[in-house]
Design a protein around this motif. Sequence first.
Motif, short mmCIF file in Angstrom:
data_model
loop_
_atom_site.label_atom_id
_atom_site.label_comp_id
_atom_site.label_asym_id
_atom_site.label_seq_id
_atom_site.Cartn_x
_atom_site.Cartn_y
_atom_site.Cartn_z
N VAL A 1 0.86 -1.18 0.00
CA VAL A 1 0.00 0.00 0.00
C VAL A 1 0.90 1.23 0.00
CG1 VAL A 1 -1.72 1.31 1.28
CG2 VAL A 1 -1.89 -1.18 1.19
N VAL A 2 0.63 2.15 -0.92
CA VAL A 2 1.40 3.39 -1.00
C VAL A 2 0.62 4.47 -0.28
CG1 VAL A 2 2.55 5.04 -2.51
CG2 VAL A 2 2.29 2.65 -3.24
N LEU A 3 1.17 4.97 0.82
CA LEU A 3 0.51 5.99 1.61
C LEU A 3 0.66 7.37 0.96
CD1 LEU A 3 1.66 4.85 5.16
CD2 LEU A 3 -0.41 4.21 3.93
N GLY A 4 -0.03 8.36 1.50
CA GLY A 4 0.03 9.70 0.96
C GLY A 4 1.41 10.31 1.07
N THR A 5 2.21 9.82 1.99
CA THR A 5 3.58 10.31 2.16
C THR A 5 4.55 9.70 1.16
OG1 THR A 5 4.02 8.57 3.77
CG2 THR A 5 3.20 10.68 4.62
N GLY A 6 4.08 8.71 0.40
CA GLY A 6 4.96 7.99 -0.51
C GLY A 6 5.54 6.72 0.11
N GLU A 7 5.35 6.56 1.42
CA GLU A 7 5.87 5.37 2.10
C GLU A 7 5.09 4.13 1.65
OE1 GLU A 7 6.35 3.55 6.65
OE2 GLU A 7 5.41 5.51 6.31
N ARG A 8 5.81 3.02 1.49
CA ARG A 8 5.20 1.74 1.13
C ARG A 8 5.15 0.83 2.35
NH1 ARG A 8 4.63 0.04 -4.14
NH2 ARG A 8 5.11 1.63 -5.71
N VAL A 9 3.98 0.25 2.58
CA VAL A 9 3.81 -0.66 3.71
C VAL A 9 3.18 -1.95 3.18
CG1 VAL A 9 3.56 1.21 5.37
CG2 VAL A 9 1.52 0.27 4.26
#
Length: 384
Positions: A251-259
């Motif tokens: 999942v790509v968050l709004g910050t660009g971080e991938r989890v």
Amino acid sequence: MAADLIKRAGWRAPQHRRALAALTVGVVAVHLWLTHEVSSRMQELAPPELTIKRMEATYVTQVSLSAPPVAAAVLPQPTQTAPAAPTPVKKRKPKPVKAASAPEEKTVVAVAEGSASAVTQAASEPVAAEPPAWKESAPKGPIPDPAYAQEIPTTPAGPTFIWPKATKVSYKLEGYFRGPFYGTASVEWVRQENRYQVRLDANVALLGSMSMISEGLIRREGLSPERYESVNKVALRAPKINVVSFEDSEVVLGTGERVPREPNMQDPVSLLIHLAYQFITKPQLLKPGNTIELPLAYGKKAETLAFDVMEEDVQHTDIGDIPALRVKPRRTNQEKGDLVGETWFAPTLQYLPIRILTKAGEVTLDMKMEGAPQQTPGGEPGKP
């Protein structure tokens, strides 16, 4: 003397023209600068463009109070193919070997609550395997079996649940932030075949508005989001937009971080309908004292929340007093902007959320259902 005056005026004329030209250029430059600043400011205040194209819906009826809905079996029949060669078929009692031209044996699909589904064909064919878990790679296009409903034989009789084509719940909004304020809100569900959209809109006059929208696929387990977008607009401030993209394994968050994408992971608005579906298919979950864990992805983070089922509470609405059970999220910390609140689900109103109470920092939002929900029912079981 007159000649001298004329001579002096003629000498000064070019200077006046140069001064006037310089002044004109200065005024134009200032005007262009102001125009640029105003234009830039207006662009900052303009609502950001959402990439999710809204599914439009029309409504044909109102949702009335009734017995809680139950899920029904709508599973596809296995494809029948003729065997390549005669094959002995085992029977409960000894019988002659079945001829190759004889019809294949069919069995009834039984789906027990909490157990795996199995499809048994003729002994000459392999037993169909359980469908892959949602955690695995999801197909990009429409799936053959949208699984609009699911069989639970042990559930008491009630109206058959079929995913509706559209449902809209309207709310009165009361809030507090350095003083009380009032507005309107709505939660809207729209389905096109096996695709869905859930949208939450809230508006407060002179203060601002909020929109959250989720889009994705309907699966056996519930909703499978593909993209989540939210826009918050506050008076005299630039709007803020958050986007979360759900990929197969991340999942790509709004910050660009991938989890990592956890099984059944939801976003802040899809979880309303996903939870309602869980209560329809497993009504024993909606009992005081139970806890439901659900992974959630926001704009800036992802976490697993525990949803505690609290006591039953009668909500006074325009269509009567409605018993509802309060489901309260429990988290390790509360951050500004996390808009996941307590929700009251009404079993006698298709488990729809009839009240949503959110507290985020100094802001309190209380959404109470106004009027009867609007709806466009789905088709016959097993059909879009």
